[in-house]
Motif scaffolding. Structure first.
Motif, mmCIF file in Angstrom:
data_model
loop_
_atom_site.group_PDB
_atom_site.id
_atom_site.type_symbol
_atom_site.label_atom_id
_atom_site.label_comp_id
_atom_site.label_asym_id
_atom_site.label_seq_id
_atom_site.Cartn_x
_atom_site.Cartn_y
_atom_site.Cartn_z
ATOM 1 N N THR A 1 -8.089 -3.178 7.177
ATOM 2 C CA THR A 1 -6.843 -2.355 7.451
ATOM 3 C C THR A 1 -6.140 -1.693 6.102
ATOM 4 N N PRO A 2 -5.984 -0.329 6.476
ATOM 5 C CA PRO A 2 -5.472 0.608 5.300
ATOM 6 C C PRO A 2 -4.096 -0.060 5.073
ATOM 7 N N ASN A 3 -3.916 0.293 3.738
ATOM 8 C CA ASN A 3 -2.481 -0.598 3.070
ATOM 9 C C ASN A 3 -1.526 0.741 3.322
ATOM 10 N N PRO A 4 -0.768 0.510 4.488
ATOM 11 C CA PRO A 4 0.356 1.571 4.807
ATOM 12 C C PRO A 4 1.226 2.012 3.454
ATOM 13 N N ALA A 5 1.475 1.116 2.827
ATOM 14 C CA ALA A 5 2.393 1.368 1.552
ATOM 15 C C ALA A 5 1.694 2.587 0.632
ATOM 16 N N THR B 1 6.534 9.035 -16.171
ATOM 17 C CA THR B 1 6.312 7.800 -15.766
ATOM 18 C C THR B 1 7.616 7.464 -14.700
ATOM 19 N N TRP B 2 7.257 6.968 -13.416
ATOM 20 C CA TRP B 2 8.197 6.400 -12.768
ATOM 21 C C TRP B 2 7.851 4.885 -12.435
ATOM 22 N N ARG B 3 9.056 3.996 -12.380
ATOM 23 C CA ARG B 3 8.624 2.646 -11.936
ATOM 24 C C ARG B 3 9.331 2.382 -10.786
ATOM 25 N N LEU B 4 8.557 2.035 -9.574
ATOM 26 C CA LEU B 4 9.204 1.754 -8.247
ATOM 27 C C LEU B 4 9.802 0.439 -8.300
ATOM 28 N N ARG B 5 10.945 0.107 -7.666
ATOM 29 C CA ARG B 5 12.132 -1.079 -7.885
ATOM 30 C C ARG B 5 12.263 -1.555 -6.485
ATOM 31 N N GLU B 6 12.470 -2.815 -6.361
ATOM 32 C CA GLU B 6 13.189 -3.343 -5.215
ATOM 33 C C GLU B 6 14.446 -3.129 -5.280
ATOM 34 N N GLU B 7 14.988 -2.598 -4.078
ATOM 35 C CA GLU B 7 16.251 -2.346 -4.162
ATOM 36 C C GLU B 7 17.235 -3.706 -3.988
ATOM 37 N N PRO C 1 8.090 -1.165 -4.723
ATOM 38 C CA PRO C 1 6.780 -1.471 -5.091
ATOM 39 C C PRO C 1 5.754 -2.327 -3.898
ATOM 40 N N PHE C 2 4.631 -2.289 -4.020
ATOM 41 C CA PHE C 2 3.668 -3.068 -3.252
ATOM 42 C C PHE C 2 2.614 -3.708 -3.852
ATOM 43 N N THR C 3 1.942 -4.505 -3.236
ATOM 44 C CA THR C 3 0.544 -5.205 -3.647
ATOM 45 C C THR C 3 -0.573 -4.424 -3.395
ATOM 46 N N VAL C 4 -1.151 -3.822 -4.466
ATOM 47 C CA VAL C 4 -2.636 -3.225 -4.358
ATOM 48 C C VAL C 4 -3.683 -4.168 -4.119
ATOM 49 N N HIS C 5 -4.611 -4.124 -3.409
ATOM 50 C CA HIS C 5 -5.839 -5.091 -3.243
ATOM 51 C C HIS C 5 -7.171 -4.335 -3.807
ATOM 52 N N ASN C 6 -7.615 -4.776 -4.534
ATOM 53 C CA ASN C 6 -9.029 -4.384 -5.093
ATOM 54 C C ASN C 6 -10.202 -5.057 -4.546
ATOM 55 N N PHE D 1 -3.242 -6.130 -7.904
ATOM 56 C CA PHE D 1 -2.113 -5.797 -9.008
ATOM 57 C C PHE D 1 -0.911 -5.065 -8.230
ATOM 58 N N PRO D 2 0.035 -5.093 -9.028
ATOM 59 C CA PRO D 2 1.317 -4.436 -8.394
ATOM 60 C C PRO D 2 1.297 -3.097 -8.436
ATOM 61 N N GLY D 3 1.556 -2.445 -7.356
ATOM 62 C CA GLY D 3 1.586 -0.952 -7.109
ATOM 63 C C GLY D 3 2.929 -0.400 -7.539
ATOM 64 N N ASP D 4 3.333 -0.166 -8.835
ATOM 65 C CA ASP D 4 4.777 -0.053 -9.156
ATOM 66 C C ASP D 4 5.165 1.199 -9.996
ATOM 67 N N THR D 5 3.680 1.587 -10.578
ATOM 68 C CA THR D 5 3.935 2.538 -11.745
ATOM 69 C C THR D 5 3.146 3.877 -11.276
ATOM 70 N N VAL D 6 3.920 5.214 -11.115
ATOM 71 C CA VAL D 6 3.661 6.268 -10.710
ATOM 72 C C VAL D 6 3.734 7.252 -12.000
ATOM 73 N N ALA D 7 2.780 8.173 -12.325
ATOM 74 C CA ALA D 7 2.963 8.982 -13.392
ATOM 75 C C ALA D 7 2.379 10.403 -13.209
ATOM 76 N N LEU D 8 2.999 11.452 -13.677
ATOM 77 C CA LEU D 8 2.633 12.741 -13.596
ATOM 78 C C LEU D 8 1.692 13.284 -15.023
#
Length: 215
Positions: A107-111, A209-215, A80-85, A179-186
């Motif tokens: 600067t584009p957010n590379p994540a 839905t997928w949740r991105l997790r820190e390993e 997961p990564f931080t999304v800046h609004n 906000f946290p960029g950690d939730t992906v949905a189809l």
């Protein structure tokens, strides 16, 4: 033109993989698009759930389980990564909440781009050609993450561009600056006519839905 307006196997469905914002940002997007609909009757941005597109409007005839499995493999290990609004701004003919950049606003957010590229690489083998709408191909150089507030109607009502922009900027709707960029949905989307004003008949269905997790 004949090919442009032809039907394709799998019509009337398309698939999109989206980053879902946090609940507070989703509520803000819903409030803003709802106000635009109430005042101007514009529905295209609000026809979707609040989201930032990773890959969108893909013509896929493979089973949903195959799409889920492909994306699961493709985003494995992505943290997961931080999304800046950056707030309300223009993008193309429309209005968006800009979420593409880091906190410096330039600067584009590379994540974010890495995630979109991974999703695109995962689903690309499942995509089959369709004559409508125009292909939605991923390009790392031009990808720009955003949350749509006003979109396709501006192509047919450019006379309202300045008025709608002033209206949206004046709405008293707060939203988080990150906000946290950690939730992906189809999602599966459907329209009666992808070759025309598809947003007037668009419906959608959440599939996974997928949740991105820190390993």
């Amino acid at each position: 033109m004949t090919e442009r307006f032809a039907k394709a196997p799998g019509d009337p469905y398309r698939y999109g993989v989206y980053l879902r914002p946090d609940p507070a940002t989703c509520a803000a997007v819903t409030a803003l698009t709802g106000q635009v609909r109430a005042q101007y009757g514009f529905v295209s941005a609000g026809a979707f759930p609040p989201h930032a597109t990773l890959v969108g409007s893909q013509h896929i005839t493979a089973p949903v389980d195959d799409i889920v499995a492909a994306v699961t493999r493709g985003i494995a290990g992505i943290a997961p990564f931080t999304v800046h609004n950056a707030g309300i701004r223009r993008q193309g003919v429309g209005m968006v909440l800009g979420v593409h950049h880091l906190a410096d606003g330039t600067t584009p957010n590379p994540a974010f781009t890495d995630l979109a590229e991974a999703v695109d690489r995962a689903v690309a083998p499942l995509v089959t050609p369709a004559p409508n709408p125009d292909p939605h191909t991923f390009d790392r150089a031009t990808f720009e993450a955003h949350l749509s507030l006003v979109s396709h109607e501006m192509y047919v009502r450019p006379d309202l561009s300045e008025e709608v922009a002033e209206y949206v900027r004046g709405l008293p709707v707060p939203f988080p600056d990150a906000f946290p960029g950690d939730t992906v949905a189809l999602y599966r989307t459907r329209s009666d006519d992808w070759s025309g004003r598809w947003w007037t008949t668009l419906t959608w269905e959440h599939l996974h839905t997928w949740r991105l997790r820190e390993e």
